[in-house]
Design a protein around this motif. Structure first.
Motif, PDB file in Angstrom:
ATOM      1  N   VAL A   3       0.568  -1.191   0.303  1.00 55.79           N
ATOM      2  CA  VAL A   3      -0.218  -0.100   0.072  1.00 55.79           C
ATOM      3  C   VAL A   3       0.938   1.065  -0.514  1.00 55.79           C
ATOM      4  CG1 VAL A   3      -1.614   1.264   1.689  1.00 55.79           C
ATOM      5  CG2 VAL A   3      -1.813  -0.690   1.198  1.00 55.79           C
ATOM      6  N   MET A   4       1.582   1.431   0.792  1.00 60.62           N
ATOM      7  CA  MET A   4       2.832   2.588   1.062  1.00 60.62           C
ATOM      8  C   MET A   4       3.341   2.705  -0.685  1.00 60.62           C
ATOM      9  SD  MET A   4       3.113   4.380   3.016  1.00 60.62           S
ATOM     10  CE  MET A   4       3.763   5.707   2.791  1.00 60.62           C
ATOM     11  N   ALA A   5       4.110   1.932  -1.277  1.00 59.94           N
ATOM     12  CA  ALA A   5       4.527   2.024  -2.656  1.00 59.94           C
ATOM     13  C   ALA A   5       3.271   2.792  -3.722  1.00 59.94           C
ATOM     14  CB  ALA A   5       4.771   0.621  -3.218  1.00 59.94           C
ATOM     15  N   GLU A  37      -7.832   5.269  -3.323  1.00 62.63           N
ATOM     16  CA  GLU A  37      -9.179   4.155  -3.590  1.00 62.63           C
ATOM     17  C   GLU A  37      -9.636   4.700  -5.252  1.00 62.63           C
ATOM     18  OE1 GLU A  37     -11.060   2.722  -1.339  1.00 62.63           O
ATOM     19  OE2 GLU A  37      -9.639   3.732   0.121  1.00 62.63           O
ATOM     20  N   TYR A  38      -9.934   5.847  -6.242  1.00 59.40           N
ATOM     21  CA  TYR A  38      -9.812   5.421  -7.417  1.00 59.40           C
ATOM     22  C   TYR A  38      -9.190   4.427  -7.794  1.00 59.40           C
ATOM     23  CZ  TYR A  38     -10.339   6.962 -12.172  1.00 59.40           C
ATOM     24  OH  TYR A  38     -11.147   7.142 -13.329  1.00 59.40           O
ATOM     25  N   PHE A  39      -7.524   4.831  -7.190  1.00 61.64           N
ATOM     26  CA  PHE A  39      -6.806   4.232  -8.542  1.00 61.64           C
ATOM     27  C   PHE A  39      -7.160   2.405  -8.176  1.00 61.64           C
ATOM     28  CE2 PHE A  39      -3.199   6.120 -10.837  1.00 61.64           C
ATOM     29  CZ  PHE A  39      -3.741   7.158 -10.816  1.00 61.64           C
ATOM     30  N   GLU A  40      -7.232   2.107  -6.692  1.00 60.73           N
ATOM     31  CA  GLU A  40      -7.310   0.464  -6.379  1.00 60.73           C
ATOM     32  C   GLU A  40      -8.580   0.331  -6.839  1.00 60.73           C
ATOM     33  OE1 GLU A  40      -5.072  -0.580  -4.798  1.00 60.73           O
ATOM     34  OE2 GLU A  40      -5.569  -2.401  -4.252  1.00 60.73           O
ATOM     35  N   SER A  41      -9.691   0.666  -6.674  1.00 57.60           N
ATOM     36  CA  SER A  41     -10.896   0.321  -7.209  1.00 57.60           C
ATOM     37  C   SER A  41     -10.919  -0.174  -9.068  1.00 57.60           C
ATOM     38  CB  SER A  41     -11.999   1.754  -6.930  1.00 57.60           C
ATOM     39  OG  SER A  41     -12.202   2.190  -7.695  1.00 57.60           O
ATOM     40  N   LYS A  42     -10.230   1.166  -9.002  1.00 61.59           N
ATOM     41  CA  LYS A  42     -10.473   0.529 -11.054  1.00 61.59           C
ATOM     42  C   LYS A  42      -9.326  -0.548 -11.547  1.00 61.59           C
ATOM     43  CE  LYS A  42     -13.949   3.565 -11.547  1.00 61.59           C
ATOM     44  NZ  LYS A  42     -15.329   3.184 -12.444  1.00 61.59           N
ATOM     45  N   ASN A  43      -8.576  -0.303 -10.191  1.00 64.05           N
ATOM     46  CA  ASN A  43      -6.720  -1.255 -11.079  1.00 64.05           C
ATOM     47  C   ASN A  43      -6.054  -0.618 -11.388  1.00 64.05           C
ATOM     48  OD1 ASN A  43      -5.165  -3.994 -10.589  1.00 64.05           O
ATOM     49  ND2 ASN A  43      -7.296  -4.666 -11.938  1.00 64.05           N
ATOM     50  N   LEU A  44      -5.805   1.055 -11.088  1.00 62.22           N
ATOM     51  CA  LEU A  44      -5.035   1.473 -12.460  1.00 62.22           C
ATOM     52  C   LEU A  44      -3.601   1.798 -11.917  1.00 62.22           C
ATOM     53  CD1 LEU A  44      -7.689   4.810 -13.150  1.00 62.22           C
ATOM     54  CD2 LEU A  44      -7.342   2.237 -14.524  1.00 62.22           C
ATOM     55  N   PHE A  45      -3.289   1.227 -10.964  1.00 62.37           N
ATOM     56  CA  PHE A  45      -1.977   1.388 -10.382  1.00 62.37           C
ATOM     57  C   PHE A  45      -0.941   0.796 -11.667  1.00 62.37           C
ATOM     58  CE2 PHE A  45      -3.667   2.376  -6.208  1.00 62.37           C
ATOM     59  CZ  PHE A  45      -2.674   3.675  -6.101  1.00 62.37           C
ATOM     60  N   PRO A  46       0.283   1.041 -11.775  1.00 62.72           N
ATOM     61  CA  PRO A  46       1.046   0.489 -13.316  1.00 62.72           C
ATOM     62  C   PRO A  46       1.498  -0.805 -12.690  1.00 62.72           C
ATOM     63  CG  PRO A  46       2.288   3.142 -12.231  1.00 62.72           C
ATOM     64  CD  PRO A  46       0.696   2.177 -11.918  1.00 62.72           C
ATOM     65  N   GLU A  47       2.387  -1.662 -12.675  1.00 62.02           N
ATOM     66  CA  GLU A  47       2.379  -3.372 -12.025  1.00 62.02           C
ATOM     67  C   GLU A  47       3.518  -2.589 -11.338  1.00 62.02           C
ATOM     68  OE1 GLU A  47       3.210  -6.440 -14.703  1.00 62.02           O
ATOM     69  OE2 GLU A  47       1.151  -6.175 -15.281  1.00 62.02           O
ATOM     70  N   ASN A  48       4.490  -2.195 -11.821  1.00 63.85           N
ATOM     71  CA  ASN A  48       5.899  -1.225 -11.242  1.00 63.85           C
ATOM     72  C   ASN A  48       5.733  -0.606  -9.797  1.00 63.85           C
ATOM     73  OD1 ASN A  48       5.756   0.388 -12.802  1.00 63.85           O
ATOM     74  ND2 ASN A  48       7.927   0.568 -13.726  1.00 63.85           N
ATOM     75  N   THR A  49       5.320  -0.362  -9.161  1.00 66.65           N
ATOM     76  CA  THR A  49       4.549   0.033  -8.096  1.00 66.65           C
ATOM     77  C   THR A  49       5.781  -0.074  -7.072  1.00 66.65           C
ATOM     78  OG1 THR A  49       2.922  -0.276  -7.739  1.00 66.65           O
ATOM     79  CG2 THR A  49       3.292   1.666  -8.791  1.00 66.65           C
ATOM     80  N   SER A  50       6.196  -1.278  -6.660  1.00 63.50           N
ATOM     81  CA  SER A  50       5.915  -2.102  -5.372  1.00 63.50           C
ATOM     82  C   SER A  50       7.479  -1.880  -4.875  1.00 63.50           C
ATOM     83  CB  SER A  50       6.279  -3.728  -5.860  1.00 63.50           C
ATOM     84  OG  SER A  50       7.576  -3.944  -6.364  1.00 63.50           O
ATOM     85  N   GLY A  51       8.095  -1.140  -5.022  1.00 63.19           N
ATOM     86  CA  GLY A  51       9.390  -0.707  -4.882  1.00 63.19           C
ATOM     87  C   GLY A  51      10.683  -1.801  -4.268  1.00 63.19           C
ATOM     88  N   SER A  52      10.117  -2.500  -4.706  1.00 57.23           N
ATOM     89  CA  SER A  52      11.302  -4.224  -3.708  1.00 57.23           C
ATOM     90  C   SER A  52      12.594  -4.230  -4.814  1.00 57.23           C
ATOM     91  CB  SER A  52      10.366  -5.957  -4.400  1.00 57.23           C
ATOM     92  OG  SER A  52       9.388  -5.077  -3.729  1.00 57.23           O
ATOM     93  N   PRO A  53      13.518  -4.776  -3.851  1.00 60.82           N
ATOM     94  CA  PRO A  53      14.455  -4.354  -4.799  1.00 60.82           C
ATOM     95  C   PRO A  53      14.823  -5.430  -5.907  1.00 60.82           C
ATOM     96  CG  PRO A  53      14.330  -5.779  -2.175  1.00 60.82           C
ATOM     97  CD  PRO A  53      13.087  -5.494  -2.660  1.00 60.82           C
ATOM     98  N   GLU A  54      15.439  -5.019  -6.434  1.00 61.06           N
ATOM     99  CA  GLU A  54      16.669  -6.310  -8.093  1.00 61.06           C
ATOM    100  C   GLU A  54      16.630  -7.362  -7.546  1.00 61.06           C
ATOM    101  OE1 GLU A  54      18.456  -2.460 -10.114  1.00 61.06           O
ATOM    102  OE2 GLU A  54      18.649  -2.210  -8.093  1.00 61.06           O
ATOM    103  N   PHE A  55      17.356  -7.774  -7.252  1.00 58.89           N
ATOM    104  CA  PHE A  55      17.439  -9.014  -6.663  1.00 58.89           C
ATOM    105  C   PHE A  55      17.907  -9.659  -5.192  1.00 58.89           C
ATOM    106  CE2 PHE A  55      21.413  -6.943  -6.081  1.00 58.89           C
ATOM    107  CZ  PHE A  55      22.028  -8.138  -4.681  1.00 58.89           C
ATOM    108  N   ILE A  56      17.884 -10.823  -5.065  1.00 64.16           N
ATOM    109  CA  ILE A  56      18.361 -11.691  -3.849  1.00 64.16           C
ATOM    110  C   ILE A  56      18.655 -13.277  -3.788  1.00 64.16           C
ATOM    111  CG2 ILE A  56      16.219 -13.404  -4.134  1.00 64.16           C
ATOM    112  CD1 ILE A  56      15.646 -13.152  -1.008  1.00 64.16           C
ATOM    113  N   VAL A  57      20.157 -13.029  -3.177  1.00 62.20           N
ATOM    114  CA  VAL A  57      21.030 -14.097  -3.696  1.00 62.20           C
ATOM    115  C   VAL A  57      20.129 -15.059  -2.419  1.00 62.20           C
ATOM    116  CG1 VAL A  57      23.480 -14.967  -3.705  1.00 62.20           C
ATOM    117  CG2 VAL A  57      22.426 -12.975  -4.103  1.00 62.20           C
ATOM    118  N   CYS A  58      19.612 -15.943  -3.279  1.00 63.07           N
ATOM    119  CA  CYS A  58      19.188 -17.280  -2.632  1.00 63.07           C
ATOM    120  C   CYS A  58      20.812 -18.780  -2.483  1.00 63.07           C
ATOM    121  CB  CYS A  58      18.097 -18.108  -3.420  1.00 63.07           C
ATOM    122  SG  CYS A  58      17.212 -17.145  -2.604  1.00 63.07           S
TER     123      CYS A  58
END
Lengths: 458, 458
Positions: B19-21, B352-373
């Motif tokens: 949600v924050m992203a 609320e508007y963006f969420e209800s209409k599913n308008l957020f772009p896919e890449n808002t997550s702000g996740s890191p790019e990689f993980i090392v396993c």
């Protein structure tokens, strides 16, 4: 209402444009570091239920929580619901219970713990979060101490891996380097080392009593700490041990002196952990500022593993960051088995440091790039048209909106730290060439619209 | 304390990472727009003195202000200082006065006015500020209405130039376009037009009475509004005028019908202002969504010039932005002569508007790019070493900190929306080539450290 009455409440501050730009410059670098290392953002509400806040910060802390009056008819619809004269007799704590159920958050850790407890079934652990928000404490305001101030926390929870300790430490280094600070000392110790030393030196005391007294070293000095320990019944032999311990420069010495005394002890476990963390950090960073500090105790009972503080020698301020490992974040909320490690930068202290040492870079202002001025009222429409073209090209600026003497408009640009002043008059409009003055270099040009855009875009 | 007790207070919310992203994605675009147009940032404290807040939002508003209990011995050291039984008799307002001097801000306009009043000698006018902060209201919580919510304000004060009105309007367009919203309507009207219409239709009413009734059009419809006006003593001829006025599609029609009736009137002045604003906006933007709305009244008495609201047709939400011109920001704080124009986006409604209409772009997550396993405990050290190299190159990611089955580590990456998973095992460490899986495309590679950096940098 004029004058003093238009001030913010005591201990709180307005942050005007210049201060905000500088604060944001710091925050952006901290946040960028947190994000790079995979700590995503969490925000919790300013208000928490008092059942969440009370009892978490000690008796003194409870008093410093700002409490919010229940809304509506808080005295109750029936007179008997509300404050009674016996409540009034008993004083604030009895009265507060009747009329207040919420308070302002006192730190970011307890709201974070509440969030993790409430969502532990949905979160995927290890959960890494950062949180940069104000906290409020009803402390007596004084220089450098505010009733509203900002904390910048990062925690990894749901993992006891020392990788997480080392990762946080490397991240803190990287953030400080990105702020241009490299003369810091990253002091580190371990609760289990203190526990081991406590067992040897002050076997009659609880660990929290021992570390609580030790924590006063900075403020009252070694002699006074020893005196207090003696009063608490610690024997001379224990004091001598402690004296020796406090002089140790590295962990090797501790091992030499103490190892044979307690081979399977907390001390040995603490030393092993700390060596591992230091080795991981040194593997991951060529510029480690880690310093083992045997006297570092950190007051909070909450910590159970590594503990650390970052200080800048001769800065005149206390630590700018502190943190450590804990083995139970959410037990207070009925969810057990969630250990973690975290740290917190104090934004206001960092700001004070930068300001006092004049360390902010010149270009933090966030001012727009240009302003369009006009020599007479008749040229304002032309100024507007020019602005719309510049603005549509993506550069930031605006038209001085009032008809005013050109000198006044230049002063305005200067006071607002705007680099480029474009002047529009009848000749400029006719020839479609505009005068541009660079207030930083003092240079002056005559440019077409396209040339203006190119120049300002840089 | 488990379960419900770990929830935030009623009407407030935790904002977890996802949600924050998304919220940040919206805020970043609003702030970027504000900055581009030269509105610098201001922040004021969450708490204000009640002397600043009370009386500014009407009687109903005063009740909705969250009040903060005085800290320390708020009942007074002497029993006579505190709440008396006669205070208890008189109820909340008498008791509150004795025990509370501060409240949480209710909007951003009053704190802004206080700031300008306190600093008017130092500020350089026109002063353009933006402010994006939470506000608190003790409203009954319900769907879409919160006790803590965010406002995003921008104001130009110290200027009566219509350039400033037009600039704000162009800025709001640009912000909405940058959010990917282009089906909005920017409704505009002018207080002086309403004043002129009021003079003609309801000469017996005060302007605020007239606009107050008109403002209910949306909720209760035209017939009911007319009924109410009749009850307030408005004559049938006036109602007929009003009916005709409300059907006007553009300002030209108003002029034709009303101009001769009041050539020197408020109406004429309002029309002239509005035409000028519209022409400036259309000069500055090819995509104006401005629509003259004769029924737009906006309840607040505060406005004196242009008034506007942005709506998205068929969105199921109310207006997402509102604002207007006022001629006295700081009079309430004893400093007169500071007019201005401002607007405010409601972050929560936009969300609320963006969420209800599913308008957020896919890449808002702000996740890191990689993980090392790592395939086994023995490979964790190698994973750490690889991570430190990748991290030093500037890309964002971390090592999965626990020893765990590789499947679990992949699930973690997936749940945390991390695109690149690097796997380290004994063979990879020996050959210094690592397996990289792109969780978005499903592709898999075997890469050297340098190739990893190149691939992830993209």
């Amino acid at each position: 209402m004029k004058g003093e009455k238009a001030l913010p409440p005591k201990g709180t501050r307005d942050f005007g444009p210049e201060v905000m730009a500088k604060r944001n410059w710091i925050i952006d670098r901290i946040r960028e570091g947190y994000r790079k290392f995979g700590f995503s953002e969490l925000q919790t509400p300013a208000m928490e239920n008092l059942s969440v806040l009370l009892g978490k910060y000690g008796l003194e802390g409870d008093k410093l929580i700002f409490k919010i009056l229940n809304s509506g008819q808080y005295l109750g619809k029936d007179k008997d619901d509300g404050i009674s004269s016996s409540d009034l007799e008993r004083g604030e704590s009895a009265v507060t219970k009747k009329i207040s159920e919420k308070g302002l958050r006192y730190d970011l850790t307890v709201p974070f713990a509440r969030y993790v407890a409430a969502n532990h079934n949905e979160l995927s652990f290890p959960f890494k979060r950062h949180q940069i928000q104000p906290v409020w404490r009803a402390d007596r305001p004084q220089k450098g101490r505010f009733r509203e101030f900002w904390q910048c926390d990062a925690d990894t929870v749901g993992s006891s891996s020392l990788f997480s300790d080392a990762e946080l430490i490397i991240m803190a280094h990287e953030i400080l380097f990105s702020l241009g600070i490299d003369n810091f000392r990253f002091l580190i110790n371990h609760r289990r080392i203190l526990e081991g030393v406590g067992e040897l030196c002050a076997p009659n005391l609880e660990l929290s009593q021992f570390t609580g007294t030790l924590d006063k070293l900075d403020k009252i000095g070694k002699e006074k700490v020893f005196e207090q320990l003696q009063l608490q019944g610690v024997e001379q032999q224990g004091i001598d041990f402690l004296d020796r311990y406090l002089d140790f420069g590295d962990m090797g010495e501790i091992e030499q002196v103490f190892e044979d005394k307690s081979p399977e002890s907390a001390l040995a476990a603490g030393i092993q952990d700390l060596k591992r963390i230091i080795s991981l950090v040194e593997n991951g960073s060529q510029n480690s500022r880690l310093v083992f500090d045997p006297s570092l105790a950190r007051g909070l009972d909450y910590y159970t593993g590594s503990i650390f503080e970052i200080v800048i020698p001769d800065s005149g301020i206390g630590s700018i960051c502190g943190g450590g490992r804990y083995d139970d974040l959410t037990g207070i909320f009925g969810v057990s088995g969630i250990p973690g490690v975290g740290l917190s930068f104090g934004l206001d202290r960092l700001y004070e440091y930068f300001e006092s040492k004049n360390l902010f870079p010149e270009n933090t202002s966030g001012s727009p790039e240009f302003i369009v001025c006009h020599v007479d009222r008749g040229s304002m429409e032309g100024a507007w048209t020019l602005w719309t073209k510049l603005s549509q090209s993506g550069i930031s600026g605006f038209v001085y909106p009032e008809s005013a003497k050109i000198k006044k408009q230049f002063q305005y640009a200067d006071r607002n730290n705007i680099q480029f002043v474009i002047v529009v008059g009848p000749d400029e409009i006719e020839q479609e060439r505009y005068s541009l003055k660079d207030l930083r270099s003092g240079e002056q040009f005559s440019f077409s619209t396209e040339e203006l855009i190119e120049k300002i875009h840089g």
